[in-house]
Design a protein around this motif. Structure first.
Motif, mmCIF file in Angstrom:
data_model
loop_
_atom_site.group_PDB
_atom_site.id
_atom_site.type_symbol
_atom_site.label_atom_id
_atom_site.label_comp_id
_atom_site.label_asym_id
_atom_site.label_seq_id
_atom_site.Cartn_x
_atom_site.Cartn_y
_atom_site.Cartn_z
ATOM 1 N N GLU A 248 12.092 4.135 29.440
ATOM 2 C CA GLU A 248 11.180 5.923 29.663
ATOM 3 C C GLU A 248 11.714 5.002 31.726
ATOM 4 O O GLU A 248 10.829 4.237 32.732
ATOM 5 C CB GLU A 248 10.001 5.896 29.675
ATOM 6 N N SER A 249 11.948 6.746 32.454
ATOM 7 C CA SER A 249 11.771 6.710 34.143
ATOM 8 C C SER A 249 10.835 6.180 34.523
ATOM 9 O O SER A 249 9.205 6.907 34.228
ATOM 10 C CB SER A 249 12.462 7.497 34.627
ATOM 11 N N ALA A 250 9.703 5.445 34.932
ATOM 12 C CA ALA A 250 8.883 5.359 36.033
ATOM 13 C C ALA A 250 8.426 6.602 37.007
ATOM 14 O O ALA A 250 6.875 6.449 36.504
ATOM 15 C CB ALA A 250 8.422 4.182 37.107
ATOM 16 N N LYS A 251 9.161 7.448 36.929
ATOM 17 C CA LYS A 251 9.017 8.683 37.561
ATOM 18 C C LYS A 251 8.396 10.104 36.464
ATOM 19 O O LYS A 251 8.238 11.463 36.999
ATOM 20 C CB LYS A 251 9.717 9.023 38.051
ATOM 21 N N SER A 252 8.624 9.688 35.237
ATOM 22 C CA SER A 252 8.674 10.479 34.783
ATOM 23 C C SER A 252 6.777 11.291 33.955
ATOM 24 O O SER A 252 6.209 10.193 34.823
ATOM 25 C CB SER A 252 9.620 10.626 33.430
ATOM 26 N N GLN A 253 6.951 12.755 33.968
ATOM 27 C CA GLN A 253 5.902 13.064 33.944
ATOM 28 C C GLN A 253 5.137 12.232 32.448
ATOM 29 O O GLN A 253 4.024 11.628 32.231
ATOM 30 C CB GLN A 253 6.042 14.573 33.241
ATOM 31 N N VAL A 254 5.981 12.139 31.211
ATOM 32 C CA VAL A 254 5.388 10.848 30.946
ATOM 33 C C VAL A 254 4.780 9.740 30.957
ATOM 34 O O VAL A 254 3.539 9.536 30.901
ATOM 35 C CB VAL A 254 6.279 11.048 29.078
ATOM 36 N N ASN B 272 1.743 10.471 32.639
ATOM 37 C CA ASN B 272 -0.021 10.758 31.985
ATOM 38 C C ASN B 272 -0.711 9.693 31.371
ATOM 39 O O ASN B 272 -1.841 9.227 30.991
ATOM 40 C CB ASN B 272 0.862 11.539 31.103
ATOM 41 N N ASN B 273 0.186 8.893 30.580
ATOM 42 C CA ASN B 273 -0.182 7.583 30.705
ATOM 43 C C ASN B 273 -0.595 6.326 31.012
ATOM 44 O O ASN B 273 -1.667 6.017 31.398
ATOM 45 C CB ASN B 273 1.071 6.357 29.277
ATOM 46 N N ALA B 274 -0.546 6.738 32.350
ATOM 47 C CA ALA B 274 -0.979 5.612 33.671
ATOM 48 C C ALA B 274 -2.571 6.136 33.422
ATOM 49 O O ALA B 274 -3.089 5.694 33.571
ATOM 50 C CB ALA B 274 0.004 5.785 34.758
#
Length: 58
Positions: free
Chosen positions: A38-44, A47-49
């Motif tokens: 998963e890309s660090a810039k992805s919305q998922v 959101n997890n952060a």
């Protein structure tokens, strides 16, 4: 032969099936490996952060 218009029921089924396929593609689990990471810039990831911060703040 002329172009036929879909009836309302068929248009609804076409839209519904397209959305279901899109949902299933989004719901697939990521497998281990560099290509599926998963890309660090992805919305998922973002959101997890945020959720992790909220959990830590409780």
């Amino acid at each position: 032969m002329g172009v036929t218009r879909l009836k309302r029921k068929d248009r609804k089924n076409k839209t519904t099936s397209r959305l279901e396929v899109q949902f299933l593609k989004n719901a697939t689990n990521l497998e281990f490996g560099s290509r599926s990471a998963e890309s660090a810039k992805s919305q998922v990831s973002l959101n997890n952060a945020v959720l992790a911060q909220l959990e830590a703040g409780k």
